[in-house]
Motif scaffolding. Structure first.
Motif, PDB file in Angstrom:
ATOM      1  N   LEU A 111      10.757   0.212  37.740  1.00 25.03           N
ATOM      2  CA  LEU A 111      10.682  -1.177  38.195  1.00 25.03           C
ATOM      3  C   LEU A 111      11.248  -2.135  37.149  1.00 25.03           C
ATOM      4  N   LEU A 112      10.923  -1.898  35.881  1.00 23.80           N
ATOM      5  CA  LEU A 112      11.459  -2.764  34.825  1.00 23.80           C
ATOM      6  C   LEU A 112      12.989  -2.662  34.743  1.00 23.80           C
ATOM      7  N   LYS A 113      13.510  -1.465  34.946  1.00 22.02           N
ATOM      8  CA  LYS A 113      14.961  -1.293  34.934  1.00 22.02           C
ATOM      9  C   LYS A 113      15.613  -2.060  36.080  1.00 22.02           C
ATOM     10  N   LEU A 114      14.980  -2.018  37.251  1.00 22.68           N
ATOM     11  CA  LEU A 114      15.514  -2.770  38.385  1.00 22.68           C
ATOM     12  C   LEU A 114      15.548  -4.264  38.091  1.00 22.68           C
ATOM     13  N   LEU A 115      14.485  -4.778  37.516  1.00 24.91           N
ATOM     14  CA  LEU A 115      14.432  -6.211  37.193  1.00 24.91           C
ATOM     15  C   LEU A 115      15.439  -6.579  36.115  1.00 24.91           C
ATOM     16  N   ALA A 116      15.627  -5.681  35.139  1.00 22.68           N
ATOM     17  CA  ALA A 116      16.534  -5.984  34.034  1.00 22.68           C
ATOM     18  C   ALA A 116      17.992  -6.044  34.476  1.00 22.68           C
TER      19      ALA A 116
END
Length: 462
Positions: free
Chosen positions: A164-169
């Protein structure tokens, strides 16, 4: 008929995936039509090296859906199961959970429009939150089972947070979707706090990104145990290749011996000229022996499988499936007629000379030996196109335009189109076909699209 999917995996890789049921026999053939202008052929790309370095397969037990079929139906009565059974079913669910998260997040990464990306992100966030809660409601109370659950729980929590953090980044930026981004971040924070409260990881591990990453890789390998099938790969034709080497050497030695006898007749006695002639003869022997051996080997090897593979259950060591694998550059006249007919439907500008690279895999699944309650295995094979891309030219051309007397230019990238024809056959049934167009440049795959087939051919579902 089982669906077969071909889609982009990473920037320069594609993946095909399918499921095979117990007792089934299936053949899959992929024909890559590579334009000769790409510079890829048997002279520049060794098939064996490409197989070992750029083709990665993953084969495991499969269960439909991601709605906790194992947790809800097979964990219902822990007292009736052994520790080993519990661990196997837990690992199977955790493994399929992780694979589903990988697939969904990779699909999201390809969305570049905020109006598409954030609604899809909201849906994935909600699904992950619900699945993690249901999974944790099935936590066992028995200490001998608890450690296995905690390993899977720790990994899934961390893995979901990272994805999820990778998607947001890397996702598209937009002002109107702050609530979706905040909900996603809230789930990430909640999972981080959850792991802290459960004391899954030490302070030293959490503080060092190398240690936490390597620990999670270890947990990933632990949950794959009993789920991912053990592979035993064996190259075929070893004895035949030795025979060809001996035969080629014998043929060359016949010619060399004849030339040596002729040289002794020409040069009377042991002279410097005779020594020089013998040196030239033996020099040519070393040059041509390798060429003759390669020509003979390619001719005899043509059309034969290159490898055999046995898939075993890692726990019981029972044989689950056997496979034969082909990988070779084919002559145009050896390509099946139906494949040739499909490629004739290309647009006129795309009808260029091509090299055919054929990958084939024939699978025969056993009728017994499966993990209790399962009757299907899943296979995913990823082809890296990096070895193709290294031969491609970088875009150097300019496109000029004039607007109101002002001339401007834009750099144009060099693109190539690879045609891929998939041929599928279930047992002794009819052949089914699919054609895909892969547009790529030196750095990435631009697009993968499915093309129409001639009306008389059956299409592959997927």
């Amino acid at each position: 008929m089982s669906a077969i999917q071909i889609k982009q995996e990473d920037a320069l890789s594609i993946k095909f995936s399918h499921q095979i049921a117990m007792g089934q026999s299936r053949s899959l053939d992929l024909y890559f039509a590579l334009p000769k202008e790409m510079g890829i052929g048997p002279q520049s790309l060794n098939e064996e090296e490409y197989y070992y370095s750029a083709i990665v397969g993953r084969r495991a037990y499969f269960s439909d859906g991601l709605h906790l079929p194992l947790v809800q139906s097979r964990f219902a009565s822990f007292t009736k199961r052994t520790v080993e059974e519990f661990r196997l079913y837990l690992n199977l669910f955790a493994y399929q959970f992780a694979v589903a998260v990988e697939n969904d997040t990779k699909e999201l990464q390809r969305l570049t429009e905020a109006e598409q990306f954030y609604p899809a992100l909201a849906e994935v966030t909600e699904q992950l939150s619900g699945l993690l809660k249901k999974f944790r409601r099935s936590e066992p109370a028995d200490p001998k089972w608890k450690s296995y659950f905690e390993n899977a729980d720790n990994y899934l929590s961390w893995f979901c947070e990272q994805k999820l953090l990778k998607l947001l980044a890397h996702g598209p930026r937009a002002q109107g979707f702050n609530e979706v981004a905040e909900a996603c971040l809230a789930l990430c924070r909640a999972e981080n706090n959850y792991r802290n409260d459960r004391r899954y990881n030490s302070a030293q591990t959490k503080a060092d990104h190398n240690r936490i990453s390597n620990k999670m890789l270890l947990l990933r390998r632990l949950i794959q145990q009993g789920v991912v099938l053990k592979e035993e790969l064996k190259p075929l034709g070893g004895g035949l290749k030795k025979f060809i080497n001996g035969l080629a050497t014998g043929l060359v030695m016949l010619v060399v011996s004849a030339l040596v006898i002729e040289a002794q007749g020409v040069f009377s006695g042991f002279t410097l000229s005779l020594v020089f002639a013998l040196a030239v003869i033996y020099g040519f022997r070393e040059i041509f022996k390798e060429d003759i051996r390669n020509v003979m080997w390619r001719k005899i090897q043509r059309g034969r499988p290159r490898w055999s593979r046995i898939l075993r259950d890692t726990t019981s060591q029972e044989i689950i499936a056997r496979q034969l694998v082909w990988l070779e550059f084919m002559r145009p006249q050896d390509v099946p007629t139906a494949v040739t007919e499909i490629l004739k439907r290309r647009h006129r500008q795309n009808k260029v000379d091509v090299e055919f690279l054929h990958y084939g895999i024939h699978t025969k699944v056993s009728e017994e030996g499966f993990l209790a309650g399962y009757d299907t295995i899943s296979e995913q094979v990823v082809f890296s196109l990096v070895p193709f891309a290294r031969y491609l030219e970088r875009g150097k051309s300019k496109v000029y335009r004039e607007v109101d007397g002002k001339i401007s230019n834009d750099s144009a990238e060099r693109r190539y189109q690879v045609n891929l024809v998939l041929v599928y056959r279930e047992g002794k049934g009819q052949y089914h076909y699919a054609r895909y167009k892969i547009v790529m440049n030196r750095s990435s795959i631009i697009e993968i699209s499915k093309s129409e087939l001639p009306e008389e051919l059956l299409a592959v579902s997927g």
